[in-house]
Design an enzyme around this catalytic site. Structure first.
Site, mmCIF file in Angstrom:
data_model
loop_
_atom_site.group_PDB
_atom_site.id
_atom_site.type_symbol
_atom_site.label_atom_id
_atom_site.label_comp_id
_atom_site.label_asym_id
_atom_site.label_seq_id
_atom_site.Cartn_x
_atom_site.Cartn_y
_atom_site.Cartn_z
ATOM 1 N N CYS A 157 0.827 -1.235 -0.026
ATOM 2 C CA CYS A 157 0.067 0.139 -0.026
ATOM 3 C C CYS A 157 0.808 1.431 -0.062
ATOM 4 O O CYS A 157 0.275 2.210 -0.243
ATOM 5 C CB CYS A 157 -0.723 0.018 0.941
ATOM 6 S SG CYS A 157 -1.990 -1.276 1.091
ATOM 7 N N HIS B 129 -3.461 7.070 1.980
ATOM 8 C CA HIS B 129 -3.751 5.861 1.635
ATOM 9 C C HIS B 129 -5.044 5.607 2.062
ATOM 10 O O HIS B 129 -5.655 5.910 3.253
ATOM 11 C CB HIS B 129 -2.714 5.065 2.140
ATOM 12 C CG HIS B 129 -3.212 3.555 1.750
ATOM 13 N ND1 HIS B 129 -3.561 3.127 0.884
ATOM 14 C CD2 HIS B 129 -3.348 2.433 2.817
ATOM 15 C CE1 HIS B 129 -4.069 1.683 0.622
ATOM 16 N NE2 HIS B 129 -3.890 1.376 1.924
ATOM 17 N N ASN C 3 -10.106 -0.094 -0.512
ATOM 18 C CA ASN C 3 -8.547 -0.156 -0.497
ATOM 19 C C ASN C 3 -8.008 -0.856 -1.809
ATOM 20 O O ASN C 3 -8.014 -1.845 -1.826
ATOM 21 C CB ASN C 3 -8.017 -0.867 0.844
ATOM 22 C CG ASN C 3 -6.558 -0.856 0.999
ATOM 23 O OD1 ASN C 3 -6.029 -0.454 0.305
ATOM 24 N ND2 ASN C 3 -6.120 -1.102 2.180
#
Length: 317
Positions: free
Chosen positions: A112, A244, A274
């Site tokens: 990520c 993020h 996500n």
């Protein structure tokens, strides 16, 4: 010498799965997902749509947005944890799709945090004066790593890709500074239970959610505060905070601790879920598409991913 973003692009698969649709095959409900994550839907690639396809579609839009030709690109970096194959890289496949030859291309794997890592690597290579125009992409098919019976993870992720075109800056616009970190002793907080050298599979995502929540807030806050201090910026100097997009509770808590005003926080997790390394460039492309970013605006990126890996970046538009 630093790099600046001259174009952005994004691609999200056409299939959208709502929280209510997930309840048909996993023990969960819309309220449970929304209150814990802020997510209401996610885009899911079909079986014939691979990470390289997502990357290509976002790259084409970034190239168009930048007003350049694909032939102007002299380096490709793809940040991904879901490659089409163990080898070759997604980047080399994309290079072939674009009809480019004799330029370097490679994948970067920091999960990520991949886009922030990729930005620092791309900037260093541009600063070397060897490369002028870099295509940097975050592209993920995260749903390929999900156990659809595990409600603690399957509700969190989606698929998509975001791209930026980077060039050398001739003025004060561009990357001001970035920082990146990792902590391998914490790898078991978030990982897959498979691997090519371990058992010949890609595995499924295993996550210790509460531990990851604490680490995310602590490490992203530390990274941001160090970056701001090193460059003599205050939180009030930030025009847009693009974190993020893992979980709205992490984003909100981090913003609260840093005293970032709500209207400056970019949140796309509700609709995108996500998307790992793709989440920041997707959010950036969304913001740019709304016409909100002005020349001179200060943007703050920050991310944390498995590894653990994390980092932040300051950009002057």
């Amino acid at each position: 010498m630093t790099c600046k973003i001259i174009g952005c692009g994004q691609y999200l698969p056409s299939k959208i799965v709502s929280n209510d649709e997930l309840t048909k095959f996993v023990d969960t409900n819309d309220e449970w997902i929304r209150t814990r994550t802020g997510i209401t839907q996610r885009h899911i690639a079909d079986d014939t749509e691979y990470t390289s396809h997502l990357a290509l579609k976002s790259a084409e839009k970034a190239i168009e947005d930048a007003g350049i030709s694909a032939n102007d690109i002299d380096l490709i970096i793809i940040c991904t944890t879901t490659p089409d194959h163990s080898f070759p890289s997604v980047a080399t496949k994309l290079q072939g799709y674009l009809g480019l030859t004799n330029i370097p291309s490679f994948d970067l794997q920091a999960v990520c945090a991949g886009f922030v890592y990729g930005l620092q690597v791309a900037n260093s290579l541009i600063a070397s004066s060897k490369y002028k125009t870099v295509l940097l992409i975050g592209a993920e098919k995260m749903t390929s790593l999900l156990d659809w019976n595990d409600r603690s993870t399957c509700v969190l992720f989606g698929d998509g890709a975001g791209s930026v075109i980077l060039q050398r800056s001739s003025d004060d616009s561009g990357l001001i500074e970035s920082n990146i970190f990792s902590s391998g002793i914490d790898y078991d907080i978030l990982y897959t239970n498979g691997g090519i050298s371990m058992n010949g599979t890609s595995g499924k995502i295993i996550m210790q959610g509460q531990k990851l929540f604490r680490h995310a807030i602590e490490k992203m806050q530390q990274s941001i505060e160090e970056l701001l201090c090193a460059n003599q910026f205050s939180v009030s100097d930030i025009d847009y905070f693009i974190p993020h997009q893992a979980n709205v509770r992490i984003i909100n808590k981090l913003a609260e601790l840093l005293n970032i005003e709500e209207h400056k926080i970019i949140k796309t997790v509700e609709k995108h879920a996500n998307c790992s390394a793709a989440s920041i460039p997707l959010a950036l492309s969304t913001l740019k598409g709304l016409g909100k970013i002005k020349k001179g605006d200060i943007l703050l990126f920050s991310a944390i991913g498995a590894g653990l890996t994390w980092g932040s970046a300051l950009i002057r538009w």
